[in-house]
Motif scaffolding. Sequence first.
Motif, short mmCIF file in Angstrom:
data_model
loop_
_atom_site.label_atom_id
_atom_site.label_comp_id
_atom_site.label_asym_id
_atom_site.label_seq_id
_atom_site.Cartn_x
_atom_site.Cartn_y
_atom_site.Cartn_z
N ILE A 1 0.85 -1.18 0.00
CA ILE A 1 0.00 0.00 0.00
C ILE A 1 0.89 1.25 0.00
CG2 ILE A 1 -1.87 -1.18 1.22
CD1 ILE A 1 -1.06 0.39 3.75
N SER A 2 0.32 2.37 -0.36
CA SER A 2 1.03 3.64 -0.30
C SER A 2 -0.01 4.75 -0.38
CB SER A 2 2.04 3.76 -1.45
OG SER A 2 2.80 4.94 -1.33
N ASN A 3 0.24 5.84 0.31
CA ASN A 3 -0.76 6.91 0.39
C ASN A 3 -0.11 8.25 0.04
OD1 ASN A 3 -3.08 8.40 0.91
ND2 ASN A 3 -3.56 7.27 2.78
N CYS A 4 -0.22 8.65 -1.22
CA CYS A 4 0.23 9.95 -1.70
C CYS A 4 1.74 10.13 -1.50
CB CYS A 4 -0.53 11.08 -0.98
SG CYS A 4 -0.74 12.55 -2.00
N VAL A 5 2.51 9.13 -1.89
CA VAL A 5 3.97 9.17 -1.72
C VAL A 5 4.72 8.91 -3.02
CG1 VAL A 5 5.93 8.03 -0.60
CG2 VAL A 5 3.88 8.55 0.73
N ILE A 6 4.24 7.99 -3.84
CA ILE A 6 4.99 7.61 -5.04
C ILE A 6 5.20 8.81 -5.95
CG2 ILE A 6 4.99 6.13 -7.08
CD1 ILE A 6 3.53 4.02 -5.44
N ASN A 7 4.28 9.76 -5.94
CA ASN A 7 4.46 10.96 -6.76
C ASN A 7 5.73 11.72 -6.38
OD1 ASN A 7 3.78 13.67 -5.13
ND2 ASN A 7 2.48 12.04 -4.35
N LEU A 8 6.18 11.58 -5.14
CA LEU A 8 7.36 12.30 -4.67
C LEU A 8 8.66 11.70 -5.16
CD1 LEU A 8 6.19 12.76 -0.96
CD2 LEU A 8 6.17 14.51 -2.74
N SER A 9 8.61 10.46 -5.64
CA SER A 9 9.83 9.77 -6.04
C SER A 9 10.37 10.32 -7.36
CB SER A 9 9.57 8.27 -6.19
OG SER A 9 10.68 7.63 -6.77
N PRO A 10 11.68 10.50 -7.46
CA PRO A 10 12.28 10.93 -8.72
C PRO A 10 12.47 9.78 -9.72
CG PRO A 10 13.98 10.72 -7.07
CD PRO A 10 12.67 10.47 -6.37
N ASP A 11 12.27 8.54 -9.29
CA ASP A 11 12.43 7.40 -10.20
C ASP A 11 11.30 6.41 -9.97
OD1 ASP A 11 13.20 5.33 -11.84
OD2 ASP A 11 15.32 5.54 -11.38
N LYS A 12 10.17 6.68 -10.59
CA LYS A 12 8.98 5.88 -10.36
C LYS A 12 9.09 4.48 -10.97
CE LYS A 12 6.15 10.03 -9.96
NZ LYS A 12 7.31 10.93 -9.88
N GLU A 13 9.88 4.35 -12.04
CA GLU A 13 10.06 3.02 -12.62
C GLU A 13 10.72 2.08 -11.62
OE1 GLU A 13 12.32 0.77 -16.33
OE2 GLU A 13 11.74 2.89 -16.54
N LYS A 14 11.70 2.57 -10.88
CA LYS A 14 12.33 1.75 -9.85
C LYS A 14 11.34 1.38 -8.75
CE LYS A 14 17.22 3.02 -10.22
NZ LYS A 14 18.39 3.61 -9.50
N VAL A 15 10.49 2.32 -8.38
CA VAL A 15 9.50 2.06 -7.33
C VAL A 15 8.59 0.90 -7.75
CG1 VAL A 15 7.57 2.97 -6.01
CG2 VAL A 15 9.55 4.41 -6.45
N PHE A 16 8.02 1.01 -8.94
CA PHE A 16 7.07 -0.03 -9.36
C PHE A 16 7.77 -1.35 -9.68
CE2 PHE A 16 4.51 3.83 -10.18
CZ PHE A 16 3.39 3.49 -9.42
N SER A 17 9.00 -1.29 -10.12
CA SER A 17 9.76 -2.52 -10.32
C SER A 17 10.01 -3.22 -8.99
CB SER A 17 11.10 -2.21 -11.01
OG SER A 17 10.90 -1.73 -12.32
N GLU A 18 10.33 -2.44 -7.95
CA GLU A 18 10.53 -3.01 -6.62
C GLU A 18 9.23 -3.60 -6.07
OE1 GLU A 18 13.79 -2.85 -4.13
OE2 GLU A 18 13.57 -3.83 -6.07
N ILE A 19 8.13 -2.92 -6.31
CA ILE A 19 6.83 -3.44 -5.87
C ILE A 19 6.56 -4.79 -6.51
CG2 ILE A 19 4.33 -3.10 -6.03
CD1 ILE A 19 4.91 -0.05 -5.77
N SER A 20 6.79 -4.88 -7.82
CA SER A 20 6.58 -6.14 -8.52
C SER A 20 7.49 -7.23 -7.97
CB SER A 20 6.82 -5.95 -10.01
OG SER A 20 6.64 -7.15 -10.72
#
Length: 355
Positions: free
Chosen positions: A155-174
């Motif tokens: 889960i995450s609440n209004c945080v991923i938008n703050l990341s400078p590298d969203k591809e890494k975030v979603f890759s890590e989630i997967s």
Amino acid sequence: MDDKFKTDSDGIKQSVREYYGKELQGNKDLKTNACCCSGKVGDEVKAAMALIDDEILDRFYGCGSPIPPLLDGMTVLDLGCGTGRDVYIVSKLVGESGHVIGVDMTPEQLSVAERHKDGQMKRFGYKVPNVEFLQGYIEDLGSLGIEDGSVDIVISNCVINLSPDKEKVFSEISRVLKKGGELYFSDVFADRRVPESVYRDPVIHGECLGGAMYVEDFRRLMAKVGFADFRYASISPVTIDNKDILSLVGGTSFTSRTVRAFKVDGLEDACEDYGQSVAYLGNIPGHPDYFDLDDHHRFCRGMWKKVCGNTAAMISGSRFKDSFAIRGDRSTHYGKFEDCGDDELNICGPGCCCN
């Protein structure tokens, strides 16, 4: 996705850390309503929230309520947990046998979360804490020891938008999700690519607008990291009352969206018809009459509904499988599924209370 969203990563992280660690002392200090909680909250969540300490609530910055049902015994990861509001709500819902991990990069936020750990466990009646807080970056969960396939729900609440590298975030989630696991998060999205001048403004970025994802870039990114299909559970407009910020963002419109995605096999990039149908059994706590999979799929108890192959796969391949009866398989393909998106959520037929 535009390369500008990957430049000066360390500077952006430092700016966000200072904004949430030093600039903001409570949610009343926010300059827009983008990071203000919205969305429908169920009775279970309300009951858990009533047990959360006021200091945690006062320093909460979120744009939705990304807490799905059926959490008992689950391992849940909260990305950008802040002072731990959602971690502690989920802590109550997973029960003492479940486990909740909160990750945040801001020490001032985590110190509040840690300070209340013993008190919150006592309020929940737990002998052993079922939560842990880790300081680090949501782009690099491996460095925090979070292993492949170790998490049931992210889960995450209004945080991923703050990341400078969203591809890494979603890759890590997967990577960290178990097979059949779910990503359920709320965030701010934009109707166009945000201009670089807006992206670079530390206040606008800290207010969750500068790094808001353009909805079409988000769709492309999800497909790239392995989520061929995802659903919006809710969409609501973000209004900006601050005239200075409004003038800077120009014609860009923002929405707060809650997204649901599953790590299941067989998802396609379009809705295909295999002649399948499902019926909700009515056994999800807090949802006796109907269950909304997303903003255009409402399933009423005991009523069969024709679904596309992706919807059938999401249900049969996830923890929701025991809450539905499913007819059909993928042995015969009938072409494109034409009915997705046509449901009206307030209509379920005679005898079903869906309001």
